[in-house]
Design a protein around this motif. Sequence first.
Motif, PDB file in Angstrom:
ATOM      1  N   LEU A 283      41.420  39.376  39.855  1.00  0.00           N
ATOM      2  CA  LEU A 283      42.869  39.230  39.710  1.00  0.00           C
ATOM      3  C   LEU A 283      43.548  40.556  39.371  1.00  0.00           C
ATOM      4  O   LEU A 283      44.654  40.836  39.838  1.00  0.00           O
ATOM      5  N   SER A 284      42.886  41.394  38.584  1.00  0.00           N
ATOM      6  CA  SER A 284      43.498  42.668  38.183  1.00  0.00           C
ATOM      7  C   SER A 284      43.532  43.680  39.318  1.00  0.00           C
ATOM      8  O   SER A 284      44.329  44.608  39.309  1.00  0.00           O
ATOM      9  N   ALA A 285      42.642  43.518  40.306  1.00  0.00           N
ATOM     10  CA  ALA A 285      42.620  44.431  41.464  1.00  0.00           C
ATOM     11  C   ALA A 285      42.910  43.651  42.742  1.00  0.00           C
ATOM     12  O   ALA A 285      42.369  43.945  43.807  1.00  0.00           O
ATOM     13  N   GLU A 286      43.801  42.663  42.636  1.00  0.00           N
ATOM     14  CA  GLU A 286      44.012  41.703  43.715  1.00  0.00           C
ATOM     15  C   GLU A 286      44.411  42.359  45.041  1.00  0.00           C
ATOM     16  O   GLU A 286      43.858  42.047  46.092  1.00  0.00           O
ATOM     17  N   ASN A 287      45.352  43.288  45.002  1.00  0.00           N
ATOM     18  CA  ASN A 287      45.844  43.882  46.248  1.00  0.00           C
ATOM     19  C   ASN A 287      44.765  44.695  46.954  1.00  0.00           C
ATOM     20  O   ASN A 287      44.609  44.620  48.177  1.00  0.00           O
ATOM     21  N   ARG A 288      44.008  45.472  46.173  1.00  0.00           N
ATOM     22  CA  ARG A 288      42.952  46.294  46.774  1.00  0.00           C
ATOM     23  C   ARG A 288      41.848  45.411  47.366  1.00  0.00           C
ATOM     24  O   ARG A 288      41.345  45.685  48.462  1.00  0.00           O
ATOM     25  N   ILE A 289      41.483  44.358  46.653  1.00  0.00           N
ATOM     26  CA  ILE A 289      40.434  43.461  47.139  1.00  0.00           C
ATOM     27  C   ILE A 289      40.894  42.715  48.393  1.00  0.00           C
ATOM     28  O   ILE A 289      40.134  42.569  49.360  1.00  0.00           O
TER      29      ILE A 289
END
Length: 355
Positions: A283-289
């Motif tokens: 969730l904290s790196a949602e856009n990159r993932i």
Amino acid sequence: MSEPIMLFKKPSYPINDSLLKYLERFDRISKVSIFYDDLLRFSGSITVYDKHDQDTLWIRVYYNEFERQEIDLNLKKIYSLLHSDGNLGILKFLNVDCIDYCTFGNSKPFRIKVRNILNDNYTHFYIKKADASRVYGLELEHILSPDKINFLVYGDTLVEEHIMGIAGDVFIKTLLTECTETEKAQIAKEFVKFNERCMIRLLGDMRAYNYVVIPIHDFDQVVYRIRAIDFDQQCYEGNFKVYRPQFFKENYPMVKLVKDKLQNSSIEQYKDEERSVLAKRILSAENRIKMLLKIMGQDNIAPDSHLEQLQMELYNYTNDLNFKKAKSMGNIMIAAFEFIIRNYKNINLFKNKVQ
């Protein structure tokens, strides 16, 4: 004798244009023009033995004088990119002590030893043939694991930093029996979490020599962590067991430790803890993932037969229809992460209602 769960050698998959653009965006493209094939042009070699005079399956390679000068310069530049953002001012303080080539394993890497001549401190990095599966594995490790990792891609060449620690097979053979009972219980806990982490992110082939054990001194105790060091088997195999370290015979001493030291309730607790931590990282790196998994979803990194087998085995394990609907290994990863996040949110919703 049990049947091996991995039967065939994994092929190398090329890095497509979309993945290259992603790597460029996140500063993973090397500015140094050296290729894996350049290092294959060595003129001689000798066997590398360990301190017990055992063959390490590495050979130390040599080059003619003209080629060695150019290779050394480029290797020092790569070191500076990995560790000091390409600062060329440090090159005069660096020396390439040796270049070793591994004759064992899938990637057949070169291991580079670079020493600071001012204080004799040294470090290693590896040069391998670039492979899309490995790059996806490295990126997911960087984003989702407790540790960050540096790597660079140049054309069909991959540069990976060295991950420090005691090789799992060496630790099991020489150090595990010397640990205290408290330390063994802590190692068992860490193996449960490591097993869960590999399973959720579909990182396969975590036999004992593909991970390291890292002792950390904390006040009056030593705690141990387990960290993957080989990312070649990211989302390739169809057999779900390949993604669960507990099923490799090389890890049996660790599995036995878990059975001897942990109750079932504790095992389930540690699994829940690891899932929760992974959900928070996703969730904290949602856009990159999302960006990475979109590219992965459109990429071909496994045979159709492997995809179909893994779809059904994951569906049978979770009863989640999203695994059945997945059209690629990247889609399976998306389904796995959505499954973890959904359960994490449901657990937190239940907790809030109770409170």
